[in-house]
Design a protein around this motif. Structure first.
Motif, PDB file in Angstrom:
ATOM      1  N   GLY A 309     -14.831-104.561 -35.099  1.00 29.20           N
ATOM      2  CA  GLY A 309     -15.260-105.514 -34.085  1.00 29.20           C
ATOM      3  C   GLY A 309     -14.989-106.941 -34.512  1.00 29.20           C
ATOM      4  N   SER A 310     -15.389-107.870 -33.655  1.00 23.52           N
ATOM      5  CA  SER A 310     -15.217-109.287 -33.940  1.00 23.52           C
ATOM      6  C   SER A 310     -16.341-110.067 -33.278  1.00 23.52           C
ATOM      7  CB  SER A 310     -13.856-109.790 -33.442  1.00 23.52           C
ATOM      8  OG  SER A 310     -13.828-109.829 -32.022  1.00 23.52           O
ATOM      9  N   PHE A 311     -16.485-111.329 -33.712  1.00 19.43           N
ATOM     10  CA  PHE A 311     -17.577-112.177 -33.233  1.00 19.43           C
ATOM     11  C   PHE A 311     -17.062-113.607 -33.176  1.00 19.43           C
ATOM     12  CE2 PHE A 311     -20.973-115.163 -34.269  1.00 19.43           C
ATOM     13  CZ  PHE A 311     -21.960-114.809 -33.363  1.00 19.43           C
ATOM     14  N   TYR A 312     -17.423-114.330 -32.096  1.00 15.37           N
ATOM     15  CA  TYR A 312     -16.944-115.702 -31.902  1.00 15.37           C
ATOM     16  C   TYR A 312     -18.025-116.508 -31.197  1.00 15.37           C
ATOM     17  CZ  TYR A 312     -14.293-119.453 -29.531  1.00 15.37           C
ATOM     18  OH  TYR A 312     -13.846-120.654 -29.036  1.00 15.37           O
ATOM     19  N   PHE A 313     -18.307-117.689 -31.732  1.00 12.64           N
ATOM     20  CA  PHE A 313     -19.256-118.588 -31.082  1.00 12.64           C
ATOM     21  C   PHE A 313     -18.755-120.009 -31.252  1.00 12.64           C
ATOM     22  CE2 PHE A 313     -23.429-120.989 -31.241  1.00 12.64           C
ATOM     23  CZ  PHE A 313     -23.587-120.994 -29.856  1.00 12.64           C
ATOM     24  N   ASN A 314     -18.449-120.650 -30.133  1.00  8.67           N
ATOM     25  CA  ASN A 314     -17.996-122.033 -30.133  1.00  8.67           C
ATOM     26  C   ASN A 314     -18.895-122.820 -29.203  1.00  8.67           C
ATOM     27  OD1 ASN A 314     -16.288-124.332 -28.790  1.00  8.67           O
ATOM     28  ND2 ASN A 314     -15.271-123.883 -30.728  1.00  8.67           N
ATOM     29  N   SER A 315     -19.452-123.906 -29.703  1.00 10.19           N
ATOM     30  CA  SER A 315     -20.370-124.676 -28.864  1.00 10.19           C
ATOM     31  C   SER A 315     -20.389-126.130 -29.299  1.00 10.19           C
ATOM     32  CB  SER A 315     -21.785-124.106 -28.947  1.00 10.19           C
ATOM     33  OG  SER A 315     -22.351-124.363 -30.219  1.00 10.19           O
ATOM     34  N   GLN A 316     -20.854-126.964 -28.392  1.00 13.14           N
ATOM     35  CA  GLN A 316     -21.143-128.356 -28.695  1.00 13.14           C
ATOM     36  C   GLN A 316     -22.445-128.728 -28.006  1.00 13.14           C
ATOM     37  OE1 GLN A 316     -18.085-131.434 -28.861  1.00 13.14           O
ATOM     38  NE2 GLN A 316     -19.333-132.751 -27.570  1.00 13.14           N
ATOM     39  N   THR A 317     -23.364-129.265 -28.776  1.00 11.70           N
ATOM     40  CA  THR A 317     -24.639-129.733 -28.250  1.00 11.70           C
ATOM     41  C   THR A 317     -24.742-131.219 -28.554  1.00 11.70           C
ATOM     42  OG1 THR A 317     -25.656-127.581 -28.662  1.00 11.70           O
ATOM     43  CG2 THR A 317     -27.134-129.448 -28.299  1.00 11.70           C
ATOM     44  N   THR A 318     -24.788-132.031 -27.509  1.00 10.74           N
ATOM     45  CA  THR A 318     -24.831-133.483 -27.660  1.00 10.74           C
ATOM     46  C   THR A 318     -26.266-133.967 -27.473  1.00 10.74           C
ATOM     47  OG1 THR A 318     -22.568-133.675 -26.840  1.00 10.74           O
ATOM     48  CG2 THR A 318     -23.919-135.673 -26.826  1.00 10.74           C
ATOM     49  N   PHE A 319     -26.811-134.624 -28.506  1.00  6.71           N
ATOM     50  CA  PHE A 319     -28.175-135.138 -28.446  1.00  6.71           C
ATOM     51  C   PHE A 319     -28.215-136.556 -27.865  1.00  6.71           C
ATOM     52  CE2 PHE A 319     -27.720-132.296 -32.146  1.00  6.71           C
ATOM     53  CZ  PHE A 319     -28.550-131.269 -31.740  1.00  6.71           C
ATOM     54  N   SER A 320     -27.199-137.343 -28.193  1.00  7.38           N
ATOM     55  CA  SER A 320     -27.057-138.703 -27.682  1.00  7.38           C
ATOM     56  C   SER A 320     -25.604-139.091 -27.908  1.00  7.38           C
ATOM     57  CB  SER A 320     -28.013-139.667 -28.400  1.00  7.38           C
ATOM     58  OG  SER A 320     -27.699-139.742 -29.782  1.00  7.38           O
ATOM     59  N   PRO A 321     -25.118-140.157 -27.290  1.00 11.12           N
ATOM     60  CA  PRO A 321     -23.720-140.548 -27.501  1.00 11.12           C
ATOM     61  C   PRO A 321     -23.378-140.705 -28.981  1.00 11.12           C
ATOM     62  CG  PRO A 321     -24.655-141.784 -25.672  1.00 11.12           C
ATOM     63  CD  PRO A 321     -25.793-141.027 -26.294  1.00 11.12           C
ATOM     64  N   GLY A 322     -22.380-139.967 -29.443  1.00  9.69           N
ATOM     65  CA  GLY A 322     -21.957-140.040 -30.840  1.00  9.69           C
ATOM     66  C   GLY A 322     -22.759-139.179 -31.793  1.00  9.69           C
ATOM     67  N   PHE A 323     -23.747-138.422 -31.286  1.00 11.85           N
ATOM     68  CA  PHE A 323     -24.580-137.573 -32.141  1.00 11.85           C
ATOM     69  C   PHE A 323     -24.561-136.169 -31.557  1.00 11.85           C
ATOM     70  CE2 PHE A 323     -29.127-136.543 -33.652  1.00 11.85           C
ATOM     71  CZ  PHE A 323     -28.632-135.935 -34.795  1.00 11.85           C
ATOM     72  N   TYR A 324     -23.904-135.223 -32.253  1.00 14.09           N
ATOM     73  CA  TYR A 324     -23.734-133.893 -31.679  1.00 14.09           C
ATOM     74  C   TYR A 324     -23.648-132.836 -32.789  1.00 14.09           C
ATOM     75  CZ  TYR A 324     -18.833-134.924 -32.815  1.00 14.09           C
ATOM     76  OH  TYR A 324     -17.671-135.266 -33.468  1.00 14.09           O
ATOM     77  N   LEU A 325     -23.876-131.594 -32.374  1.00 13.71           N
ATOM     78  CA  LEU A 325     -23.751-130.419 -33.238  1.00 13.71           C
ATOM     79  C   LEU A 325     -22.631-129.556 -32.673  1.00 13.71           C
ATOM     80  CD1 LEU A 325     -24.875-128.509 -35.497  1.00 13.71           C
ATOM     81  CD2 LEU A 325     -26.290-127.479 -33.716  1.00 13.71           C
ATOM     82  N   ARG A 326     -21.676-129.203 -33.517  1.00 16.05           N
ATOM     83  CA  ARG A 326     -20.536-128.399 -33.072  1.00 16.05           C
ATOM     84  C   ARG A 326     -20.398-127.163 -33.962  1.00 16.05           C
ATOM     85  NH1 ARG A 326     -15.267-131.757 -32.410  1.00 16.05           N
ATOM     86  NH2 ARG A 326     -16.505-132.530 -30.656  1.00 16.05           N
ATOM     87  N   THR A 327     -20.271-126.007 -33.332  1.00 18.08           N
ATOM     88  CA  THR A 327     -20.103-124.761 -34.073  1.00 18.08           C
ATOM     89  C   THR A 327     -18.776-124.128 -33.700  1.00 18.08           C
ATOM     90  OG1 THR A 327     -21.184-123.399 -32.389  1.00 18.08           O
ATOM     91  CG2 THR A 327     -22.586-124.366 -34.082  1.00 18.08           C
ATOM     92  N   ASP A 328     -18.142-123.500 -34.678  1.00 14.99           N
ATOM     93  CA  ASP A 328     -16.913-122.739 -34.462  1.00 14.99           C
ATOM     94  C   ASP A 328     -16.940-121.570 -35.445  1.00 14.99           C
ATOM     95  OD1 ASP A 328     -14.469-121.882 -33.633  1.00 14.99           O
ATOM     96  OD2 ASP A 328     -13.318-123.395 -34.712  1.00 14.99           O
ATOM     97  N   ILE A 329     -17.611-120.489 -35.021  1.00 10.84           N
ATOM     98  CA  ILE A 329     -17.841-119.338 -35.888  1.00 10.84           C
ATOM     99  C   ILE A 329     -16.916-118.205 -35.463  1.00 10.84           C
ATOM    100  CG2 ILE A 329     -19.537-117.651 -36.675  1.00 10.84           C
ATOM    101  CD1 ILE A 329     -21.684-119.758 -36.156  1.00 10.84           C
ATOM    102  N   ASN A 330     -16.154-117.670 -36.433  1.00 14.42           N
ATOM    103  CA  ASN A 330     -15.191-116.601 -36.172  1.00 14.42           C
ATOM    104  C   ASN A 330     -15.319-115.542 -37.260  1.00 14.42           C
ATOM    105  OD1 ASN A 330     -13.489-118.338 -34.128  1.00 14.42           O
ATOM    106  ND2 ASN A 330     -13.635-119.571 -35.996  1.00 14.42           N
ATOM    107  N   LYS A 331     -15.594-114.308 -36.858  1.00 15.05           N
ATOM    108  CA  LYS A 331     -15.728-113.228 -37.829  1.00 15.05           C
ATOM    109  C   LYS A 331     -15.068-111.969 -37.283  1.00 15.05           C
ATOM    110  CE  LYS A 331     -17.827-112.852 -41.136  1.00 15.05           C
ATOM    111  NZ  LYS A 331     -17.353-112.936 -42.549  1.00 15.05           N
ATOM    112  N   VAL A 332     -14.412-111.232 -38.178  1.00 15.45           N
ATOM    113  CA  VAL A 332     -13.859-109.932 -37.820  1.00 15.45           C
ATOM    114  C   VAL A 332     -14.320-108.912 -38.853  1.00 15.45           C
ATOM    115  CG1 VAL A 332     -11.853-110.832 -36.593  1.00 15.45           C
ATOM    116  CG2 VAL A 332     -11.710-110.466 -39.055  1.00 15.45           C
TER     117      VAL A 332
END
Length: 739
Positions: A309-332
């Motif tokens: 199997g495989s797993f993928y999670f890509n996201s961006q969460t913006t708290f305020s302009p210029g302040f954000y959390l970004r994920t790019d998780i890739n697993k097989v």
């Protein structure tokens, strides 16, 4: 104001003759004629009117005994979103039944309804037309029938009907049936249906479902059909899309491979705001294929029931302009995943380098050549004068049978500042700093601290030259926390390193503008930019540093470079002016004053020599039909080109194109790739792909795809030979309906 609260206005009304009635009756008839067209959707024959109404007719009458109003003779009713035309229009006040007769045409939003008669109820929004025809412009669908009944806002029932997306009186294909039901933005069904070619029946089906979608809707998506001789066998994938809410949807993938079994996948996408969104995907397969294979240092001897199997999670969460959390998780699940599924997989379909694609952000080309896979999570605070980033990175190395020795980085905290003036002096300064913790199960691991202040002094030397000296000190401290006896002697557990850098850059620029008056360009600007850069780094004394510390070479060298650019000014037919860099050619080389040994030595790179490689970079882009680029490196000490890369792209106005690529690195890579898209005729295309490994004398991939396309349908026939597998493809597409 109408009884349901809808507002309307009358701009003008033309009569050749007026019979009977009073001013009050005139007002009522205008009221009900305005109500004749409201609250009906474009695809539902009529639309709610908001705004002025313009009514024209030759004759207007009211019959009190029938409580009915009549408009006759060239009736044209214009409203905000469309026009209704008929020979006669009547409205019964008591029943709210409206009837349009004779050459009935309703146009709204580009959609067109035609018929001999149109009868409908202005309250229930239902009705019927005889010998009716409907054209839905949004997906080019034509519907016609002896009788068309409208049931609700966007649902039709058609008797002795026909549907197609082909233009013309005799469509190239059509679906006909005794009874059809069509829901706009949904599906259509046919009872006792026939598939026709040029109005001649080809086959019969007792029941058929087809999509009639114009917007995002839940339902089945187009399936994928293929045959793989060696890897998968018969390969069928049927996705199902589910619109959970306005901001959330899901797609379920059911894939059957006759040689492997069922592979199930699911994708969830969400968007809370334009700056907060994400995609989750996972798949699972109980692989039943028996495989014995060796590739480099990894091998497998698999029998049935391998859990993959495989797993993928890509996201961006913006708290305020210029302040954000970004994920790019890739697993097989295993090192062979992308080798086995390189021809078709979710990641390959969603690969994109366009930052504007919120939901297509797979950052790697998921084919069998992929050697490693990174997963990252980062939190970023980006201000005007500085940037702070906290990062965690995990790497899967597909070339190693175990990931125990692969170096992981979590966390990393970095600070970068903007180059700014120092107090009121002519000096500019900035500070860069990082903290890393490197981890692995086997091998050296530990903490790393790094800080580097930089000071520069830009100086203008008259009108023609610029001199920029720069000085920096990089302080690196490490603290190992591994206790492996085998590694204890390979570097101190605690230590530091100072790296002193001094650089100075001297550059100038000469330019001239030529008025050429050519058809494509009227002016050319030629720029010549010579520059000299001196760099000095004394011996950093880093022999005792752990292997996770990036080595820095001792340097005492002078780099000279010459850059030529040609920029064209072009004027369009509308008088607009645009600029295009049609040529860029750069040559540069480093002369090492002191002979040094490079820690990270590339194959072919000169060792223990003063003169380093001569580098040449060329970009040629004279027009939209031709582009060429080259990146070459010459070992001047033995006269051999040890690295050469070329890319040539040719296009024409018909749509023909060819992309030729050559890659060469001495003793490592020698490959030729060719991709040709040829428009053989107006309706026939051919796509050829060849990838050849000249180093091993093998063809990596050879494929051909023939595409025959008409205005409303196409057929694709393809074959691909990838060395370890052969695939066949047959695809028939009915535009607007499905594949």
């Amino acid at each position: 104001m109408s009884p349901n609260g809808a507002s309307f206005g009358i701009r003008n009304m033309k009569f050749n003759r007026y019979a009977g009635g009073t001013g009050r009756i005139l007002f009522l008839i205008l009221l009900f004629l305005a109500l004749l067209l409201p609250a009906e959707d474009l695809s539902a024959m009529t639309r709610k009117i908001q705004g002025p109404v313009n009514i024209e007719s030759d004759f207007l009458d009211y019959r009190k005994d029938e409580d009915t109003y009549f408009a006759r003779g060239n009736v044209i009713i214009r409203f905000t979103d469309g026009v209704l035309e008929a020979d006669r229009v009547s409205l019964n006040k008591a029943t709210n039944e409206a009837l349009a007769e004779g050459h009935v045409v309703l146009k709204s939003g580009g959609d067109i309804l035609q018929g001999d008669t149109l009868r409908f109820n202005i309250e229930t929004k239902s009705g019927a037309t005889e010998n009716g025809r409907i054209f839905m412009v949004r997906n080019n669908v034509y519907l016609k029938g002896a009788r068309i009944e409208k049931e609700g806002e966007a649902h039709y029932r058609i008797f002795d009907g026909k549907v197609t997306t082909c233009d013309g009186e005799i469509p190239e294909w059509s679906i006909s049936g005794k009874e059809m039901a069509v829901t706009i933005d949904g599906y259509g069904t046919v009872k006792h249906g026939k598939f026709n070619v040029l109005d001649q029946p080809i086959f019969y089906t007792p029941y058929l479902i087809f999509p009639v979608k114009t917007t995002r809707q839940s339902g089945l998506l187009m399936p994928t059909l293929a045959y793989s001789r060696d890897k998968h066998g018969v390969d069928v994938e049927v996705p199902f899309f589910w619109e959970i809410s306005k901001n959330l949807d899901a797609t379920f993938y059911q894939r059957y491979m006759s040689k492997r079994g069922f592979k199930e996948g699911v994708e969830f996408r969400y968007m809370i705001s334009p700056d907060t969104y994400g995609t989750f995907y996972a798949d699972y397969l109980n692989d039943t294929k028996d495989i014995r294979e060796t590739s480099g240092s990894i091998k497998r001897d698999w029998h049935s029931d391998q859990q993959r199997g495989s797993f993928y999670f890509n996201s961006q969460t913006t708290f305020s302009p210029g302040f954000y959390l970004r994920t790019d998780i890739n697993k097989v699940s295993d090192n062979w995943y992308f080798k086995d599924f390189s021809s078709q997989n979710y990641y390959k379909s969603n690969y994109s380098t366009d930052p504007m694609q919120r939901f297509r952000k797979v950052s790697f080309d998921a084919d069998k050549a992929l050697n490693s896979l990174d997963s990252t999570v980062r939190m970023v605070k980006d201000e005007e004068l500085y940037n702070i980033t906290a990062l965690a990175r995990y790497t899967d190395d597909f070339r190693s049978p175990s990931n125990d020795e692969t170096l992981q980085k979590y966390p990393e905290i970095s600070l970068y500042t903007v180059r700014r003036p120092l107090l009121k002096t002519p000096l500019y300064g900035m500070v860069n700093g990082t903290y890393d913790y490197f981890y692995r199960s086997e091998g050296q691991k530990g903490h790393l601290y790094d800080v580097q202040p930089v000071v520069t002094l830009p100086v203008r030397l008259g009108r023609y030259a610029r001199f920029v000296p720069e000085f920096s000190v990089q302080q690196t401290i490490w603290d190992r926390n591994d206790h492996d006896e085998e590694n204890s002697s390979e570097g101190t557990h605690q230590g530091d390193r100072q790296v002193y850098r001094m650089e100075a850059n001297l550059n100038t620029e000469f330019s001239r503008i030529y008025s050429v008056g050519w058809k494509l360009f009227d002016k050319l600007r030629h720029v010549i930019k010579p520059e000299l850069t001196y760099a000095y780094i004394p011996d950093p004394h880093q022999d005792d540093a752990p292997d996770y510390v990036q080595r820095i070479d001792e340097t005492n060298g002078l780099t000279y470079a010459l850059t030529n650019t040609l920029t064209a000014r072009m004027k369009g037919e509308d008088g607009t002016t645009t600029y295009r860099e049609i040529l860029r050619f750069k040559v540069f080389q480093t002369y090492e004053i002191d002979k040094v040994e490079h820690y990270y030595h590339e194959v072919g790179q000169p060792e223990d020599e003063h003169f380093q490689d001569l580098n040449m970079e060329l970009n040629l882009d004279p027009c939209s039909f031709l582009s060429f680029s080259a990146r070459n490196r010459l070992n001047v000490n033995n006269g051999e080109w040890w690295k050469t890369d070329y890319d040539l792209v040719v296009r024409d106005q018909r749509g023909d194109s060819a992309h030729l690529q050559y890659r060469y690195t001495e003793d490592l890579v020698k490959e030729i790739n060719l991709r040709v898209n040829a428009k053989l005729t107006r309706d026939l295309d051919a796509l050829f792909t060849i990838k050849r490994n000249e180093q091993d004398g093998k063809d990596v991939e050879k494929s051909v795809l023939i595409k025959y396309h008409r205005q409303c349908w196409s057929v694709d026939v393809g074959f691909a030979d990838e060395g370890d597998d052969q695939r066949f493809l047959l695809s028939v597409s009915l535009y607007g309906i499905g594949n």
